[in-house]
Design an enzyme around this catalytic site. Structure first.
Site, PDB file in Angstrom:
ATOM      1  N   SER A 116       0.835  -1.201   0.000  1.00  0.00           N
ATOM      2  CA  SER A 116       0.000   0.000   0.000  1.00  0.00           C
ATOM      3  C   SER A 116       0.876   1.261   0.000  1.00  0.00           C
ATOM      4  O   SER A 116       1.673   1.456  -0.920  1.00  0.00           O
ATOM      5  CB  SER A 116      -0.953  -0.043   1.189  1.00  0.00           C
ATOM      6  OG  SER A 116      -1.926   0.960   1.092  1.00  0.00           O
TER       7      SER A 116
ATOM      8  N   ASP B 225       4.466  24.052  -0.857  1.00  0.00           N
ATOM      9  CA  ASP B 225       5.837  23.801  -1.305  1.00  0.00           C
ATOM     10  C   ASP B 225       6.290  22.375  -0.986  1.00  0.00           C
ATOM     11  O   ASP B 225       7.364  22.169  -0.409  1.00  0.00           O
ATOM     12  CB  ASP B 225       6.773  24.837  -0.663  1.00  0.00           C
ATOM     13  CG  ASP B 225       8.155  24.851  -1.304  1.00  0.00           C
ATOM     14  OD1 ASP B 225       8.259  24.421  -2.469  1.00  0.00           O
ATOM     15  OD2 ASP B 225       9.116  25.281  -0.639  1.00  0.00           O
TER      16      ASP B 225
ATOM     17  N   HIS C 165      -7.326  -5.595  -0.903  1.00  0.00           N
ATOM     18  CA  HIS C 165      -6.120  -4.815  -0.642  1.00  0.00           C
ATOM     19  C   HIS C 165      -5.192  -5.495   0.362  1.00  0.00           C
ATOM     20  O   HIS C 165      -3.986  -5.237   0.358  1.00  0.00           O
ATOM     21  CB  HIS C 165      -6.530  -3.434  -0.122  1.00  0.00           C
ATOM     22  CG  HIS C 165      -5.423  -2.446  -0.022  1.00  0.00           C
ATOM     23  ND1 HIS C 165      -4.837  -1.851  -1.114  1.00  0.00           N
ATOM     24  CD2 HIS C 165      -4.787  -1.936   1.066  1.00  0.00           C
ATOM     25  CE1 HIS C 165      -3.897  -1.013  -0.715  1.00  0.00           C
ATOM     26  NE2 HIS C 165      -3.839  -1.052   0.593  1.00  0.00           N
TER      27      HIS C 165
END
Length: 415
Positions: A142, A341, A394
């Protein structure tokens, strides 16, 4: 001497290393990272290759021996395994409401160094300390797969081979694109849940209606709101969690009141006390030169269907009002949501020239990681061998040892 303990089938040794908080300022503040070395009994002195495991998350500590990790037994046949508690988690220097600076701006500045780029640089220092000049293997699950792609981008010289499960990120998509693709998958997962347990549709609505009309308190004292109850869908991507939610709902009511049994179980699943960094940094892991601005919250307005549905792993700003473990971090989270940023996490040019053997399991119906994004990235990494399967959810890596076995076979040319 590093502490070592034994349990049936495993020999475990603690490893600690001081690393810079900011790797661009190696003479500045430091933090400690922890990793647990695991080897099969009788092979402690063998010259085994290292396999670094990068846990899903962000903000989750590594798998603990004896937990749900079917892959570990398979890995120990070939490797000396290193389970890394990524910075801020587990036994590494913890980052939470109790340890972060009280000043929100200072806490936010600190947490800007807790993404995949810093985790990879921690891993490289660990590799040099444990393996010297020898490259090692990496298994990323993951978010750990996201970190592995960052590793391939900026330090491929440290890698012998890479295995990725449910963790091929888009190289370019920002959080809005990620969540716009994710919400329909969450709706589909919810429908699969109600197909399995059709009576739960009315029961869940009954719980939501009750919570909207009554002040219901969980064991810790905080209110269980309707919208917080709806976040129980975050586990729908795991093959085991359908049953967990169903068994909770079976005992939701004691007469006309919400039961204590239900509230105890829900409390354990909606609290972020154990992994606050997941909430604080979840959207930041998708940011490269952009701000998230509470992306999941904004994009949710495009999906009115969620008015009475379970939502997924998304993080919303109101979490920081309703969860006591997150409330002290609210202002810090706001600053991180507005921060623009963020440095890049992937290098497409370097990935296109990749020479490290890579195999990746792409789960066809993965609720957490978009299949099309993963396939685009698979095509962008030179030599990557994808395995696309609908056999697993998953959590396939932890559920079935054959997942890692297949990836090892792919990298070694047997499959």
């Amino acid at each position: 001497m590093s502490p070592t303990f034994r349990r049936p089938g495993l020999v475990c040794t603690d490893r600690f290393l001081d690393v810079p908080l900011d790797h661009d300022d190696p003479g500045g503040a430091t933090i400690e990272i922890y990793a647990r070395e695991v080897v099969a009994p009788g092979r402690e002195d063998d010259d085994l290759p290292w396999l670094l495991f990068l846990q899903g998350g962000p903000g989750h500590k590594a798998t603990r021996p004896g937990g749900p990790a079917a892959w570990l037994g398979r890995a120990l046949k070939d490797y000396r395994v290193l389970l890394l508690d990524q910075r801020g988690t587990g036994r590494s220097t913890v980052a939470n409401r109790q340890t972060l600076p009280a000043d929100p701006a200072e806490a936010a500045r600190r947490l800007r160094h807790f993404r995949a780029d810093s985790i990879v640089r921690d891993a490289e220092l660990l590799r040099r300390a444990l393996a010297g000049d020898r490259p090692w293997s990496v298994l990323g699950q993951s978010f750990g797969g996201f970190c592995a792609v960052t590793y391939l981008s900026f330090a491929p010289e440290g890698l012998r081979e890479v295995f990725i499960t449910g963790g091929l990120p888009s190289l370019t998509a920002g959080p809005d694109e990620v969540y716009r693709a994710a919400y329909p998958r969450v709706l589909a997962a919810g429908e699969r849940y109600f197909e399995r347990y059709p009576a739960d549709r009315d029961l869940a609505r009954r719980v939501m209606d009750h919570l909207a009309e009554h002040d219901v308190r969980m064991p810790g004292g905080e209110r269980l709101t309707r919208r917080r109850f709806q976040t129980l869908g975050h586990g729908f991507g795991s093959s085991a969690d359908f049953d967990v939610l169903h068994h909770l709902l079976e005992e939701a009511f004691a007469g006309r009141q919400i039961s204590d049994v239900f509230l105890r179980g829900v409390d354990a699943r909606v609290s972020y006390a154990a992994n606050p960094l997941y909430a604080v940094l979840h959207e930041a892991i998708y940011c490269q030169g952009t701000a998230s601005e509470w992306s999941a919250h904004r994009v949710l307005e495009e999906f009115p269907e969620f008015e009475d549905r379970f939502v997924g792993e998304m993080i919303y700003p109101w979490f920081f009002d309703e969860d006591p473990a997150l409330r002290p971090l609210k202002d810090c989270a706001e600053l991180l949501a507005r921060h623009r940023d963020w440095p890049r996490l992937y290098d497409p040019d370097r990935l296109a020239a990749n020479t490290v053997p890579v195999a990746a399991a792409v789960y066809h119906d993965d609720m957490y990681v978009d299949r099309e994004h993963s396939l685009e990235t698979a095509a962008a990494i030179r030599g990557l061998r994808p395995w696309i399967t609908n056999e697993y959810a998953h959590n396939g890596l932890s559920a079935d040892a054959r997942v890692l076995d297949r990836l090892i076979g792919m990298v070694r040319g047997r499959l």
